[in-house]
Design an enzyme around this catalytic site. Structure first.
Site, mmCIF file in Angstrom:
data_model
loop_
_atom_site.group_PDB
_atom_site.id
_atom_site.type_symbol
_atom_site.label_atom_id
_atom_site.label_comp_id
_atom_site.label_asym_id
_atom_site.label_seq_id
_atom_site.Cartn_x
_atom_site.Cartn_y
_atom_site.Cartn_z
ATOM 1 N N ILE A 137 0.855 -1.198 0.000
ATOM 2 C CA ILE A 137 0.000 0.000 0.000
ATOM 3 C C ILE A 137 0.885 1.241 0.000
ATOM 4 O O ILE A 137 0.607 2.222 -0.704
ATOM 5 C CB ILE A 137 -0.951 0.000 1.213
ATOM 6 N N ALA A 151 12.035 0.029 6.935
ATOM 7 C CA ALA A 151 13.075 -0.850 7.471
ATOM 8 C C ALA A 151 13.501 -1.927 6.466
ATOM 9 O O ALA A 151 14.497 -2.607 6.670
ATOM 10 C CB ALA A 151 12.563 -1.512 8.748
ATOM 11 N N GLU A 199 3.982 -4.671 10.749
ATOM 12 C CA GLU A 199 3.888 -6.084 10.410
ATOM 13 C C GLU A 199 2.417 -6.274 10.072
ATOM 14 O O GLU A 199 1.544 -5.921 10.881
ATOM 15 C CB GLU A 199 4.296 -6.948 11.603
ATOM 16 N N THR A 216 -6.872 -0.588 10.345
ATOM 17 C CA THR A 216 -7.539 -1.660 9.612
ATOM 18 C C THR A 216 -8.923 -1.954 10.193
ATOM 19 O O THR A 216 -9.154 -1.753 11.395
ATOM 20 C CB THR A 216 -6.670 -2.937 9.687
ATOM 21 N N ASP A 217 -9.801 -2.487 9.351
ATOM 22 C CA ASP A 217 -11.129 -2.889 9.852
ATOM 23 C C ASP A 217 -11.033 -4.056 10.837
ATOM 24 O O ASP A 217 -11.964 -4.310 11.601
ATOM 25 C CB ASP A 217 -12.073 -3.239 8.682
ATOM 26 N N GLU A 218 -9.879 -4.757 10.847
ATOM 27 C CA GLU A 218 -9.762 -5.933 11.726
ATOM 28 C C GLU A 218 -9.802 -5.562 13.201
ATOM 29 O O GLU A 218 -10.039 -6.422 14.051
ATOM 30 C CB GLU A 218 -8.474 -6.711 11.418
ATOM 31 N N TYR A 268 -2.115 -9.638 15.454
ATOM 32 C CA TYR A 268 -1.976 -8.509 14.515
ATOM 33 C C TYR A 268 -3.002 -7.418 14.818
ATOM 34 O O TYR A 268 -2.651 -6.252 15.029
ATOM 35 C CB TYR A 268 -2.125 -8.996 13.066
ATOM 36 N N LYS A 319 -2.683 -3.511 16.201
ATOM 37 C CA LYS A 319 -3.190 -2.353 15.454
ATOM 38 C C LYS A 319 -4.183 -1.567 16.343
ATOM 39 O O LYS A 319 -4.187 -0.342 16.335
ATOM 40 C CB LYS A 319 -3.882 -2.790 14.159
ATOM 41 N N LYS A 368 -0.485 -12.781 0.979
ATOM 42 C CA LYS A 368 -1.886 -12.403 1.151
ATOM 43 C C LYS A 368 -2.733 -13.198 0.158
ATOM 44 O O LYS A 368 -2.241 -13.609 -0.901
ATOM 45 C CB LYS A 368 -2.059 -10.894 0.924
ATOM 46 N N ASN A 411 -14.163 -16.134 0.568
ATOM 47 C CA ASN A 411 -12.853 -16.474 -0.013
ATOM 48 C C ASN A 411 -12.970 -17.446 -1.192
ATOM 49 O O ASN A 411 -12.234 -17.336 -2.175
ATOM 50 C CB ASN A 411 -11.948 -17.083 1.055
HETATM 51 P P1 NAD Z 1 3.183 -4.605 3.876
HETATM 52 O O1 NAD Z 1 3.479 -5.715 4.808
HETATM 53 O O2 NAD Z 1 3.082 -4.857 2.419
HETATM 54 O O3 NAD Z 1 4.270 -3.447 4.073
HETATM 55 C C1 NAD Z 1 4.714 -3.027 5.331
HETATM 56 C C2 NAD Z 1 5.946 -2.162 5.119
HETATM 57 O O4 NAD Z 1 6.373 -1.695 6.402
HETATM 58 C C3 NAD Z 1 7.142 -2.912 4.502
HETATM 59 O O5 NAD Z 1 7.728 -2.136 3.479
HETATM 60 C C4 NAD Z 1 8.099 -3.084 5.668
HETATM 61 O O6 NAD Z 1 9.462 -3.128 5.278
HETATM 62 C C5 NAD Z 1 7.788 -1.848 6.498
HETATM 63 N N1 NAD Z 1 8.127 -2.019 7.918
HETATM 64 C C6 NAD Z 1 7.844 -3.079 8.717
HETATM 65 N N2 NAD Z 1 8.336 -2.863 9.951
HETATM 66 C C7 NAD Z 1 8.917 -1.641 9.930
HETATM 67 C C8 NAD Z 1 9.575 -0.850 10.915
HETATM 68 N N3 NAD Z 1 9.748 -1.284 12.158
HETATM 69 N N4 NAD Z 1 10.034 0.377 10.546
HETATM 70 C C9 NAD Z 1 9.879 0.830 9.283
HETATM 71 N N5 NAD Z 1 9.284 0.116 8.317
HETATM 72 C C10 NAD Z 1 8.794 -1.097 8.639
HETATM 73 O O7 NAD Z 1 1.846 -3.929 4.419
HETATM 74 P P2 NAD Z 1 0.621 -3.349 3.619
HETATM 75 O O8 NAD Z 1 -0.318 -4.444 3.308
HETATM 76 O O9 NAD Z 1 1.119 -2.448 2.567
HETATM 77 O O10 NAD Z 1 -0.071 -2.491 4.786
HETATM 78 C C11 NAD Z 1 0.374 -1.188 5.066
HETATM 79 C C12 NAD Z 1 -0.407 -0.661 6.260
HETATM 80 O O11 NAD Z 1 -1.789 -0.662 5.968
HETATM 81 C C13 NAD Z 1 -0.234 -1.478 7.530
HETATM 82 O O12 NAD Z 1 -0.189 -0.598 8.609
HETATM 83 C C14 NAD Z 1 -1.502 -2.322 7.591
HETATM 84 O O13 NAD Z 1 -1.844 -2.611 8.920
HETATM 85 C C15 NAD Z 1 -2.501 -1.393 6.959
HETATM 86 N N6 NAD Z 1 -3.625 -2.027 6.270
HETATM 87 C C16 NAD Z 1 -3.415 -3.034 5.375
HETATM 88 C C17 NAD Z 1 -4.495 -3.586 4.685
HETATM 89 C C18 NAD Z 1 -4.294 -4.700 3.673
HETATM 90 O O14 NAD Z 1 -5.279 -5.235 3.178
HETATM 91 N N7 NAD Z 1 -3.081 -5.067 3.329
HETATM 92 C C19 NAD Z 1 -5.785 -3.123 4.941
HETATM 93 C C20 NAD Z 1 -5.968 -2.094 5.877
HETATM 94 C C21 NAD Z 1 -4.884 -1.549 6.517
HETATM 95 O O1 DAU Z 2 -9.056 -6.394 6.613
HETATM 96 C C1 DAU Z 2 -7.836 -5.728 6.441
HETATM 97 C C2 DAU Z 2 -6.703 -6.706 6.658
HETATM 98 O O2 DAU Z 2 -6.698 -7.578 5.538
HETATM 99 C C3 DAU Z 2 -5.368 -6.030 6.829
HETATM 100 O O3 DAU Z 2 -5.370 -5.258 8.002
HETATM 101 C C4 DAU Z 2 -4.229 -7.055 6.883
HETATM 102 O O4 DAU Z 2 -2.983 -6.388 6.912
HETATM 103 C C5 DAU Z 2 -4.309 -7.938 5.658
HETATM 104 O O5 DAU Z 2 -3.325 -8.942 5.735
HETATM 105 C C6 DAU Z 2 -5.688 -8.550 5.519
HETATM 106 O O6 DAU Z 2 -5.941 -9.527 6.554
HETATM 107 P P1 DAU Z 2 -6.672 -10.919 6.233
HETATM 108 O O7 DAU Z 2 -6.291 -11.888 7.255
HETATM 109 O O8 DAU Z 2 -8.111 -10.694 5.971
HETATM 110 O O9 DAU Z 2 -5.958 -11.220 4.807
HETATM 111 P P2 DAU Z 2 -5.334 -12.543 4.185
HETATM 112 O O10 DAU Z 2 -4.994 -12.199 2.770
HETATM 113 O O11 DAU Z 2 -4.269 -13.139 5.028
HETATM 114 O O12 DAU Z 2 -6.569 -13.523 4.190
HETATM 115 C C7 DAU Z 2 -7.793 -13.185 3.544
HETATM 116 C C8 DAU Z 2 -8.762 -14.313 3.785
HETATM 117 O O13 DAU Z 2 -8.314 -15.466 3.071
HETATM 118 C C9 DAU Z 2 -8.859 -14.746 5.230
HETATM 119 O O14 DAU Z 2 -10.195 -15.132 5.509
HETATM 120 C C10 DAU Z 2 -7.947 -15.964 5.329
HETATM 121 C C11 DAU Z 2 -8.058 -16.580 3.946
HETATM 122 N N1 DAU Z 2 -6.854 -17.280 3.444
HETATM 123 C C12 DAU Z 2 -5.686 -16.626 3.470
HETATM 124 C C13 DAU Z 2 -4.526 -17.232 3.003
HETATM 125 C C14 DAU Z 2 -3.202 -16.503 3.046
HETATM 126 C C15 DAU Z 2 -6.981 -18.564 2.931
HETATM 127 O O15 DAU Z 2 -8.064 -19.148 2.902
HETATM 128 N N2 DAU Z 2 -5.833 -19.167 2.470
HETATM 129 C C16 DAU Z 2 -4.615 -18.568 2.500
HETATM 130 O O16 DAU Z 2 -3.599 -19.191 2.089
#
Ligand code: NAD
Ligand code: DAU
Length: 335
Positions: free
Chosen positions: A18, A40, A90, A131-133, A156, A160, A195, A255
């Protein structure tokens, strides 16, 4: 339109999925903005995500941890940072179940250090990307609003939520101008293949099994990452300090439906699906009520799921070298 008072922005975690999309968005849409990316480069950070912006006059990368208070304080001063957007975290639930400590260290302590240094330096806006989680799990009906009580279920989401409470406390106690966004599940370019969506696309492309947890009927609300970035930008520049904004894609899907769509788009057999042991504490359903950000800031998601998922599959097909370097580990040699 930018608030002209906020031109110098520290984005943390900008080498993640993101974060990279958000930096491209900021630099492209806000010609008056300069971005410093503090990351990092953990396993999830990938500088190849930012290749197209390397050397750009309004962009600088700094490798470092958000918990490093001296580094953070120095950077804010040296770069005259006016706003902080904290994406560093993370972010993977399964990893938090296997090892929660680093989630406390980065997601909670790291956020505290950032808040504190930013407050002491007089930063004008602090956007915490949450996050919505944090709201926990829903039954078949209803959706999360900004006033839904927090009830996180994984290490996680607990971390958050802890960070969200610190952010709230910094607003209430010190009057520090914070903002919080809580978004649903993102998908799109540069997403690390741990993911659900990128993992399933890559497995299918390689004719590997697609591991679906439990009965595959857990529901997530999917949002194309570019829509999330547009919402973040609106909240950053125009959101009301002290407020929380939910962001969602209006695309609730189990899913199993996601996995089936991906197989269909790739012309692969449904027999690749494998039901595997469920994730412990697996949240059953998330759904976002995003009416506040729509009403107050005029944001609406532009990407329909069908278009976004097709574009995402195309992106992974067109960027084989990108993900092959992740699978081989070579991406970590880029820096
Ligand atoms: P990501 O895991 O792809 O990226 C995280 C980044 O943070 C990486 O580049 C990593 O190197 C960096 N990082 C980790 N620890 C660090 C530290 N101690 N200092 C500096 N940098 C550090 O994550 P993402 O999916 O891009 O999510 C970004 C943010 O959005 C997170 O805060 C996550 O909780 C939030 N978020 C993610 C989702 C989703 O669906 N992925 C949804 C809602 C909110
Ligand atoms: O809702 C926002 C969150 O979405 C973010 O805050 C998190 O950073 C992001 O990782 C994500 O969390 P989820 O746990 O929802 O995402 P994930 O992609 O890990 O899993 C999505 C759904 O799919 C969940 O119900 C678990 C399932 N899953 C996931 C994996 C990796 C599977 O069934 N098989 C898999 O191998």
């Amino acid at each position: 339109m930018s608030n002209t008072a906020v031109n110098s922005i520290l984005v943390t975690g900008g080498a993640g999925s993101i974060g990279a999309n958000f930096i491209y968005y900021l630099v492209e849409k806000h010609p008056d903005v300069r971005v410093v990316n503090l990351d990092a480069l953990t396993y999830a950070g990938n500088l190849e995500n930012l290749k197209e912006i390397e050397g750009h006059p309004r962009y600088r990368f700094v490798r470092g941890r958000i918990q490093d208070n001296k580094l953070v304080a120095g950077l804010i001063r040296e770069e005259m940072i006016e706003a902080v957007v904290n994406l560093a975290a993370e972010s993977h639930v399964d990893r938090s179940i296997a090892g929660p400590e680093v989630f406390v260290e980065t997601n909670v302590r790291g956020t505290l250090v950032l808040l504190d240094e930013a407050r002491k330096a007089g930063v004008q806006r602090f956007l915490q990307v949450s996050t919505d989680e944090v709201y926990g799990s829903l039954g078949p009906d209803g959706s999360f609003t900004e006033s839904t009580p927090l009830a996180p279920n994984s290490p996680y989401s607990a971390c958050k939520a802890g960070a969200d409470f610190l952010v709230r406390a910094y607003y209430r106690t010190y009057g520090f101008p914070t903002l919080i966004t809580r978004c649903s599940n993102n998908y799109g370019p540069y997403q690390f293949p741990e993911k659900l969506i990128p993992l399933m696309i890559l497995n299918a492309m390689q004719d590997k099994e697609l591991p679906v947890y439990g009965d595959g009927m857990n529901v997530r609300d999917w949002i194309y990452v570019k829509d999330h970035c547009a919402a973040l930008s609106m909240v950053l520049f125009r959101g009301k300090p002290g407020d929380v904004y939910n962001i969602g894609g209006n695309a609730e899907k189990p899913n199993l439906d996601i996995v089936r769509i991906i197989l269909k788009l790739l012309g692969k057999p449904q027999s690749l699906i494998r039901f595997v042991q469920d994730r412990p504490g697996h949240d059953r359903r998330y759904a976002i009520d995003a009416s506040k950000i729509q009403r107050e800031l005029g944001w609406i998601p532009e990407w329909k799921f069908e278009k976004g998922i097709a574009r995402t599959v195309e992106w992974y097909m067109a960027n084989r070298a990108w993900w092959e370097r992740i699978i081989s580990g070579d991406y970590q040699k880029y820096y």
